[in-house]
Scaffold this active site. Sequence first.
Site, PDB file in Angstrom:
ATOM      1  N   HIS A 152      99.397  22.836  -8.548  1.00  0.00           N
ATOM      2  CA  HIS A 152      98.717  22.163  -9.720  1.00  0.00           C
ATOM      3  C   HIS A 152      98.916  20.910 -10.526  1.00  0.00           C
ATOM      4  CE1 HIS A 152      97.660  24.125 -13.908  1.00  0.00           C
ATOM      5  NE2 HIS A 152      97.516  24.693 -13.807  1.00  0.00           N
ATOM      6  N   PHE A 153      98.092  20.543 -10.220  1.00  0.00           N
ATOM      7  CA  PHE A 153      97.351  20.188  -9.247  1.00  0.00           C
ATOM      8  C   PHE A 153      97.677  18.405  -8.535  1.00  0.00           C
ATOM      9  CE2 PHE A 153      94.790  21.701 -12.920  1.00  0.00           C
ATOM     10  CZ  PHE A 153      94.185  22.661 -12.521  1.00  0.00           C
TER      11      PHE A 153
END
Length: 159
Positions: free
Chosen positions: A55-56
């Site tokens: 993420h991410f």
Amino acid sequence: MAGTTEVNFDIRDVMRLLPHRYPFLLVDRVIEHDVGQRIVAIKNVTFNENFFVGHFPELPTMPGVLILEALAQASGILAVLKSGLRADSGLILYFAGIDNCRFKKPVIPGDQLLLHAALEKHKRDLWKFKTHATVAGSVVCEADMMCVLKNPNRPDDAA
């Protein structure tokens, strides 16, 4: 602010107040406590957090739901300090609702989240808090939270 007490509850104190443990303990320290009314806690956001893997990968961003969880944990500490509950009591403060939630800025590795929680209402097992999180003085998230105190070992109290 009148009545505000600077405190320095380190991670060991936090662990005595909350039942959460790694990897879900999201409060590192408590720095202010206005007895039974409000609290300010710290969550240090580091690149080592396991959620940054996905993420991410190219733009590590703390998930908003985890910011809310950190705010809920700070609120839980406030409830424990006000009520005298202990983490080993067997009682759990569960989310019952979140209203007026807004995310204003992303939280990234290296940020220090200040978690602000104020008690709005407490009636029997129901607790209401007004919360917000800041980074470097800017609000990154705000939400009104409602929590309920339950005994998970009693079938009629299960969340």
